[in-house]
Design a protein around this motif. Sequence first.
Motif, short mmCIF file in Angstrom:
data_model
loop_
_atom_site.label_atom_id
_atom_site.label_comp_id
_atom_site.label_asym_id
_atom_site.label_seq_id
_atom_site.Cartn_x
_atom_site.Cartn_y
_atom_site.Cartn_z
N TYR A 186 8.24 -6.89 0.78
CA TYR A 186 7.61 -6.57 2.07
C TYR A 186 6.24 -5.91 1.87
O TYR A 186 5.32 -6.11 2.66
CB TYR A 186 8.51 -5.63 2.88
N HIS A 187 6.12 -5.09 0.83
CA HIS A 187 4.89 -4.32 0.62
C HIS A 187 3.69 -5.21 0.31
O HIS A 187 2.55 -4.77 0.42
CB HIS A 187 5.09 -3.32 -0.53
N LYS A 188 3.93 -6.47 -0.03
CA LYS A 188 2.83 -7.36 -0.39
C LYS A 188 2.22 -8.09 0.80
O LYS A 188 1.06 -8.51 0.74
CB LYS A 188 3.29 -8.38 -1.44
N TRP A 189 3.01 -8.28 1.87
CA TRP A 189 2.50 -9.11 2.96
C TRP A 189 2.65 -8.48 4.36
O TRP A 189 2.06 -8.98 5.32
CB TRP A 189 3.22 -10.47 2.97
N ALA A 190 3.41 -7.41 4.50
CA ALA A 190 3.62 -6.80 5.81
C ALA A 190 2.76 -5.55 5.94
O ALA A 190 2.80 -4.67 5.08
CB ALA A 190 5.09 -6.44 6.01
N ARG A 191 2.00 -5.45 7.02
CA ARG A 191 1.07 -4.33 7.20
C ARG A 191 1.77 -2.98 7.19
O ARG A 191 1.31 -2.03 6.54
CB ARG A 191 0.32 -4.50 8.53
N ILE A 192 2.92 -2.85 7.86
CA ILE A 192 3.59 -1.56 7.97
C ILE A 192 4.15 -1.11 6.63
O ILE A 192 4.31 0.09 6.38
CB ILE A 192 4.71 -1.62 9.04
N HIS A 193 4.46 -2.05 5.73
CA HIS A 193 5.03 -1.71 4.42
C HIS A 193 3.97 -1.61 3.32
O HIS A 193 4.29 -1.22 2.20
CB HIS A 193 6.08 -2.74 4.01
N ARG A 198 -4.50 -2.10 4.90
CA ARG A 198 -5.19 -3.39 4.81
C ARG A 198 -5.99 -3.68 6.08
O ARG A 198 -6.58 -4.73 6.21
CB ARG A 198 -4.18 -4.52 4.55
N TYR A 199 -6.00 -2.74 7.01
CA TYR A 199 -6.73 -2.90 8.26
C TYR A 199 -6.29 -4.21 8.92
O TYR A 199 -5.12 -4.45 9.08
CB TYR A 199 -8.24 -2.84 8.02
N SER A 200 -7.22 -5.06 9.30
CA SER A 200 -6.86 -6.34 9.91
C SER A 200 -6.92 -7.49 8.91
O SER A 200 -6.82 -8.66 9.28
CB SER A 200 -7.79 -6.65 11.09
N ASN A 201 -7.09 -7.16 7.63
CA ASN A 201 -7.27 -8.19 6.60
C ASN A 201 -5.93 -8.65 6.02
O ASN A 201 -5.61 -8.38 4.85
CB ASN A 201 -8.18 -7.67 5.49
N MET A 202 -5.17 -9.36 6.83
CA MET A 202 -3.89 -9.89 6.38
C MET A 202 -4.05 -11.32 5.84
O MET A 202 -3.12 -11.88 5.28
CB MET A 202 -2.88 -9.87 7.53
#
Length: 268
Positions: A186-193, A198-202
Motif C-alpha cells: 500500500y505504501h508504494k501506490w496509496a497516498r494515505i499510506h 506525494r502531493y498530487s503526483n500519483m
Amino acid sequence: MLHRTNPGSYIVLKSDEDDMFLYDFVALNASMKGWPYCIRVVIVYGTFLKLAYGGTLLVAATQDVEGKIFPLAFCVVDSENDDSWELFFDKFRKAYAVREDMSIVCDRHESIIKATIMVYLEVPHGPCTFHLLINIKNKFKKNSKKFKDTFFAVANACTMKNFEYKMRELDKIGKRIRPCLQQIGYHKWARIHSPNNRYSNMTSNIVESLNYAIVVVRELPICTMLGCLRALVQQWSWTNRNIANSTSTKFTDNHDMILNENYIYSLS
C-alpha cells in the motif's frame, strides 16, 4: 560550452577509448538552484530517440509550488537497462543529493526499481498509479472496465476511513484485487499510506507532458537536441519568473484562485 555558459551545472560526457559517444548527463545550474523550492517528488521516465543510431533519453522532473513542470535532468543512454538507470540515478544523486521526505515516482520498469534500490535506498519509490492500473487490468481482465474510477479513488484517498470504504467497493468488483494490491505494498501506490507526501503526483503525467513538449526535439542529433532542451528550460524559467514577479498576492495565482472559489462556495 554548457559548463562555460552555465557555470555550476553538473554535466558528464562519456566516450569510449576510440572517442565514440557513450552517454551524457545534464543537470543545469538553474534547475539545481530551483530544486530546494520545488515539491519533494522526483518523477523519472525514459523515452526512445528517433535517430539513425537509436538511443534513449532519460528524464527527471518535478513541480514547482505553482504546479508547473520543472525539468531537473536529462541523460542520453543506449537503452533502458539496469546499467543505464543505475548510471542515471548515480549522477542525479551527485547533482541533487537527497532531500528530506523525498519520493521517486516511475513506471514499473524493472531496471528503475533495481536502480533506485541500489542508489536511493533511503528514499521511498512508488509506481505511477496509471501504469499500475494497466497491469492490474491485464491481470484481472474479466472486470477490467469496472474498477478504474474506484481504483483511482482508493489511490488518492486522503483519510484511512475513505481508503477502507473505497477498498470495500473494490472488493465487490473482484475479491482477488485487494490481495494483489497488498502484495505490491500500500505504501508504494496509496497516498494515505505513503511514508512521504506525494502531493498530487500519483501518476507520471508530469514527464508524459514534458515528453509531449519535446517530441519533435527527439528527432534531432544529440548536440542539437541538448541545445533545444537547454533552451526549453531557459524559456520556461524566464516565463515563470516573470509571472512570479508580477504576482501581487501572498499566494501563487493557482492557489489564490482555489481560495477565492472556495470562499464564494462557502457563502452559500
